[in-house]
Design an enzyme around this catalytic site. Structure first.
Site, PDB file in Angstrom:
ATOM      1  N   GLY A 322       2.891 -13.056  22.048  1.00 57.53           N
ATOM      2  CA  GLY A 322       2.559 -12.290  20.795  1.00 57.53           C
ATOM      3  C   GLY A 322       3.099 -11.046  19.982  1.00 57.53           C
ATOM      4  O   GLY A 322       4.484 -10.997  20.594  1.00 57.53           O
ATOM      5  N   SER A 323       2.688 -10.381  19.249  1.00 57.87           N
ATOM      6  CA  SER A 323       2.769  -9.274  18.955  1.00 57.87           C
ATOM      7  C   SER A 323       3.389  -8.179  19.594  1.00 57.87           C
ATOM      8  O   SER A 323       4.798  -7.643  19.593  1.00 57.87           O
ATOM      9  CB  SER A 323       2.076  -9.044  18.467  1.00 57.87           C
ATOM     10  OG  SER A 323       1.241  -9.227  17.729  1.00 57.87           O
ATOM     11  N   THR A 324       3.626  -7.751  21.194  1.00 54.92           N
ATOM     12  CA  THR A 324       4.361  -7.333  22.451  1.00 54.92           C
ATOM     13  C   THR A 324       6.156  -7.973  21.863  1.00 54.92           C
ATOM     14  O   THR A 324       6.866  -6.871  22.271  1.00 54.92           O
ATOM     15  CB  THR A 324       3.910  -7.712  23.774  1.00 54.92           C
ATOM     16  OG1 THR A 324       4.612  -9.387  24.041  1.00 54.92           O
ATOM     17  CG2 THR A 324       2.715  -7.217  23.597  1.00 54.92           C
ATOM     18  N   PHE A 325       6.182  -8.876  22.211  1.00 53.48           N
ATOM     19  CA  PHE A 325       7.882  -9.021  21.225  1.00 53.48           C
ATOM     20  C   PHE A 325       7.962  -8.759  20.422  1.00 53.48           C
ATOM     21  O   PHE A 325       9.495  -8.329  20.058  1.00 53.48           O
ATOM     22  CB  PHE A 325       7.642 -10.942  21.517  1.00 53.48           C
ATOM     23  CG  PHE A 325       9.336 -10.763  20.851  1.00 53.48           C
ATOM     24  CD1 PHE A 325       9.895 -11.497  20.139  1.00 53.48           C
ATOM     25  CD2 PHE A 325      10.223 -11.533  22.344  1.00 53.48           C
ATOM     26  CE1 PHE A 325      11.166 -12.169  20.068  1.00 53.48           C
ATOM     27  CE2 PHE A 325      11.477 -11.474  22.504  1.00 53.48           C
ATOM     28  CZ  PHE A 325      11.643 -12.955  21.350  1.00 53.48           C
TER      29      PHE A 325
END
Lengths: 579, 374
Positions: A322-325
């Site tokens: 998800g957005s952590t990437f």
């Protein structure tokens, strides 16, 4: 013809020489038989009835496993086994006597059960077999003083494993079990014997060589009553070596409480050397019954449990990050000069790619954003755009540089590689070419991209420590050095600034309220099997980072509300412990 | 020109014209083998009957081979000697490349559920080769000697590569016996033996660890009392405890209690000696003596020089394995894995012996009676 006859008789002479020679040698054999069987027959006869070569084994304790402060995670405790030798235990009547003596002490045993067990353990006549195990000193004392206790059995001390931390560190420590016949033959040079303990998973498995204590073995000749006549050979005992881990049991306990009953992972690591401080995967299991002997039914239930408590999700679970990437395309775009820190993108709430619409999580859009603000508010559209400008190949290449699709090398078995994906991969897997839509999804950590929580921690450790991809490890001793990725300081600085803002005023606020400054990123990953996964990755303290932590709650919902506080508290604990 | 007798039908051949003493000795030895294998396998985990059944089956197969060879006759087979030897060499190469590794050495090929040891078949081919070659090119000078050694030596080298030291020694014995029987001047034979003795220290260098251990353990079993030395100690106890009359059929304790490893193959004589004692052992020796005596007698009777050489090398082969098998059981010789003829469990050995004895009988049969000898 004459020459033939002459030659014939010459050869016939030779043949008769051969005959005579053969006769003499066979006579010699007969004389040898006479010697052994008639002259010395009695001697050998007595040897055969007594035939007493015995191997006496004395266990050595296995090395202890402790956490970084010395708290015990795996210890050896001494119990007693009753052992005997197969030739003495052949008779069914004798087995009945043995079973009776054991039953008197409250140990359940039957003659058939004993016979079966001895058959399974049999290796050679001179190797001991276990008749009863896990006896206390008290039980042994009353057995030995029982006048009906067979004299050819003897108690021998044996070391068993206990895991004081139980389910708390099960995925890290693993457990030991009795060695199987396959393991004995595949590790033939290491000379395991039936009944030995061997690490089955976790640290117990990976560091088996260090932890294992080698039993002392002595081969003796005994007389008919069992008294030693002489020692034939002796191997001295070797104690197992203790192993100290980098794990912090206090922090691990904190992680367990924070996750509560939810399924997920909390991982925390030293950003400079990769020493793993917390590795908790829920649900977990208690390894103690597995070491002491669990019934086939219980074992089956554990394996078939749909929540899969034996799976170490921190290293074996592959999830969309998800957005952590987003830190990865952000970094890549800066270094590849695809964007500058001030390049703006307008987010109206969606982006049209080809004839598909890709939405931003914020319905109305974020308006004009640049790198820092896009990270702070986790704007999807910005990263869709950046991903397209970077292109699939560079995006994949940068991911790979940061360890996506590779095992981290931690000293635990069962690491998953996750999934790097990419053009060739898609062709092989689906016989389809890579679409722009795939790039777009990849840029926000969805689509075909899969990472383990540990891999993600490693990426952020690299961001925090100035660009070194460390090798995570649990054992405190020697460890492999990380690789320097030669990331330009300025680019790193901008990405870190963006993530500082995430915690200061963006989606990750909930992690910064525990007394320590955190820098990190939220993630809410779409989960095809249910509710979104909640992610948060962060490091602390912001100005002089020491630790990175990852929290993943399966089906937990929003990373900002569910995962961020977990990371904040874990980091606060670790940093606080230091002070 | 040789006289060729009318061979008559096969039954006449088998039971009338051939040397019946030889046949008698062979059959009795084989039966003793069946009993001993049965007793030995009682002490093993697997089904006792299975080994006996397989041995009996191979016995029948070998007997058929024996009959076929007897019918065809050694003369015709001698014509094919070089080609048969070539096939044997090819089989030896195949086993090196494709063979199964059993107990540290590649000596078997498996196909259609049957396992075959080419080194056993090679013994027969070697005997035929030596007979043919030494009579066509009798050793009169060093060059002849070198020629026969080079030719026969090829099988030796291939078998050493497996590594099968036992078979290599058997081949060497066969070559030596054949040379002797073919009338090779004594000086060459002495020279050959001398050279072999001188080569021994070098040979030690090439031995593998387990082979060296077997030699050391033969000299002093207590060097490795729980490993290689264990077999030696236990076997000697088995043999010695048989005493005069033995413990009785199926009453041997060493094999039943699992003290004897491989009781149905390597240590079959230990099983026999424990159960039938000194008297049994002497009877067995008498049977072997009869067997070897009659084999050589066939050679003496023969007017064909090739027959004499053929018979000699076969006698050497059987003699050496008898000597080694029994001495090993007494701890007087190192363990080599060579089967005791007719007694040890093993199909390849039975088959090759069957063929070999077929050749011997053929030599006996295809010649005039003793009073015709001129």
């Amino acid at each position: 013809m004459t020459r033939d006859i002459g030659r014939r008789s010459q050869l016939n002479l030779r043949l008769s020489h051969l005959r005579v020679f053969v006769g003499y040698t066979l006579l010699g054999l007969a004389l040898s038989l006479l010697f052994f069987q008639v002259l010395r027959g009695e001697h050998y006869s007595s040897l055969s009835t007594q035939n007493k070569i015995r191997v006496i084994r004395t266990s050595s304790p296995r090395g202890e496993i402790t956490d970084v402060h010395g708290a015990p995670l795996a210890v050896s405790v001494r119990t007693f086994d009753i052992v005997g030798y197969p030739p003495d235990l052949k008779d069914a009547r004798i087995l009945g006597e043995v079973a009776a003596a054991l039953q008197k002490q409250g140990i359940p045993a039957t003659a058939e059960g004993l016979g079966e067990s001895i058959r399974k353990q049999y290796w050679a006549p001179y190797r001991p077999v276990t008749v009863a195990s896990n006896l206390t000193l008290g039980q042994v004392a009353s057995l030995v003083s029982d006048p009906f206790f067979p004299k050819f059995l003897s108690p021998t001390p044996v070391f068993r494993r206990v895991y004081p931390a139980g389910a708390l560190a099960a995925h890290v420590v693993g457990y030991v079990g009795e060695v199987t016949k396959d393991e004995i033959s595949s590790r033939a040079e290491e000379k395991y014997r039936v009944g030995d303990l061997i690490g089955k998973t976790g640290i117990e498995l990976v560091h088996e060589g260090t932890l294992r204590g080698l039993a002392a073995e002595e081969a003796v000749e005994v007389d008919a009553v069992g008294r030693r006549r002489r020692s034939l050979s002796r191997i001295p005992p070797t104690k197992g070596q203790d192993l100290r881990l980098t794990l912090d049991l206090g922090a691990q306990r904190e992680a367990e409480q924070l996750l509560g009953g939810k399924k997920g992972v909390i991982v925390a690591m030293d950003i400079k050397d990769g020493g793993v401080k917390v590795l908790y995967s829920a649900p977990s299991y208690d390894p103690n019954p597995l070491t002491w002997g669990v019934s086939a039914g219980e074992w089956g239930r554990l394996l078939k449990d749909p929540d899969r408590p034996m799976m170490n999700r921190a290293i074996s679970g592959a999830y969309p990050p998800g957005s952590t990437f987003k830190a990865v395309p952000a970094l890549a775009a800066l270094v590849e000069k695809v964007v500058t820190p001030h390049t703006t993108v307008y987010c109206p709430g969606q982006l049209k790619v080809g004839n598909r619409i890709f939405r931003c999580w914020k319905r109305g859009g974020h308006g004009t954003v640049s790198l820092v603000t896009a990270l702070k508010d986790s704007c999807d559209v910005y990263f869709y755009q950046v991903g397209l400008w970077l292109g699939a190949d560079r995006l994949i290449e940068w991911s790979s540089r940061l360890g996506v699709g590779q095992v981290t090398g931690i000293d635990l078995p069962g690491e998953s590689r996750g999934n790097l994906a990419g053009r060739e991969w898609k062709k092989r897997r689906f016989s389809e070419s890579w679409f722009h839509g795939d790039t777009v999804n990849y840029s926000i950590g969805q689509g075909f991209l899969l990472m383990t929580p540990l891999q993600l921690a490693r990426v952020y450790a690299a961001l925090a420590n100035g660009g070194t991809l460390v090798v995570p490890h649990l054992s405190a001793g020697e460890h492999p050095r990380g690789t320097d990725l030669h990331l330009p300081r300025e680019a790193l600085g901008w990405v870190r600034k963006g993530m500082e803002e995430v915690v200061k005023s963006g989606t990750g606020r909930a992690s910064g309220v525990y007394g320590v400054s955190v820098t990190g990123k939220t993630g809410t990953a779409q989960n095809p099997h249910g509710d979104d996964h909640a992610w948060f990755v962060g490091y602390a303290p912001s100005d002089n980072p020491r630790y990175v932590a990852v929290a993943l709650v399966e089906g937990g919902g929003h990373g900002s509300s569910v995962a961020a506080p977990l990371v904040g508290q874990v980091l606060a604990y670790l940093v606080g412990v230091e002070r | 020109m040789k006289l060729r007798e009318e061979k008559g039908n096969i039954l006449r051949l088998l039971f009338v014209s051939s040397d019946r003493n030889l046949l008698f000795a062979t059959v009795v030895l084989f039966l003793i083998g069946l009993f001993s294998i049965f007793s030995a396998s009682l002490g093993m985990e697997k089904n006792a009957g299975a080994f006996v059944v397989r041995q009996a089956t191979w016995g029948l197969v070998s007997f058929s081979a024996y009959a076929v060879v007897l019918r065809v006759g050694y003369v015709r087979l001698l014509e094919l000697a070089y080609r048969l030897y070539g096939i044997a060499l090819i089989l030896l190469v195949i086993v090196l490349v494709l063979g199964h590794v059993v107990r540290g050495s590649q000596s078997w090929i498996g196909f259609a559920g049957i396992r075959l040891q080419p080194s056993e078949v090679t013994k027969v081919a070697l005997a035929l080769l030596l007979a043919k070659h030494l009579c066509r090119h009798p050793v009169k000078g060093p060059r002849d000697l070198a020629g026969v050694l080079a030719l026969a030596g090829m099988s030796l080298v291939l078998v050493l590569a497996q590594p099968d030291l036992g078979s290599a020694i058997v081949f060497s014995v066969m070559i030596l016996t054949a040379l002797y029987a073919a009338g090779t001047p004594a000086r060459y034979l002495v020279g050959l033996c001398g050279a072999a003795l001188l080569a021994m220290p070098f040979a030690w260098h090439f031995l593998k660890t387990y082979q060296r251990l077997r030699l050391m353990v033969f000299l002093n079993p207590y060097v490795d009392p729980l490993g290689a030395g264990y077999n030696v100690i236990q076997s000697r106890i088995a043999v010695g405890s048989g005493r005069l009359v033995g413990k009785g059929f199926m009453m041997g304790t060493q094999s039943k209690l699992g003290f004897l490893p491989e009781p149905h193959t390597d240590f079959i004589f230990s099983v026999f000696a424990e159960e039938f004692g000194f008297l049994g052992g002497v009877a067995l020796l008498a049977l072997f003596s009869l067997l070897l005596w009659r084999i050589i007698a066939a050679g003496v009777k023969s007017r064909d020089l090739r027959g004499k050489v053929l018979v000699a090398s076969i006698a050497g082969w059987i003699w050496f394995q008898v000597l080694e098998g029994m001495a090993m059981s007494m701890g007087l010789a190192p363990v080599t894995g060579l089967p005791l003829p007719f007694l040890s469990y093993g199909g390849s050995s039975l088959l090759s012996l069957g063929i070999a004895l077929g050749l011997v009988q053929s030599v006996f049969v295809e010649n005039p009676r003793p009073d015709d000898d001129s």
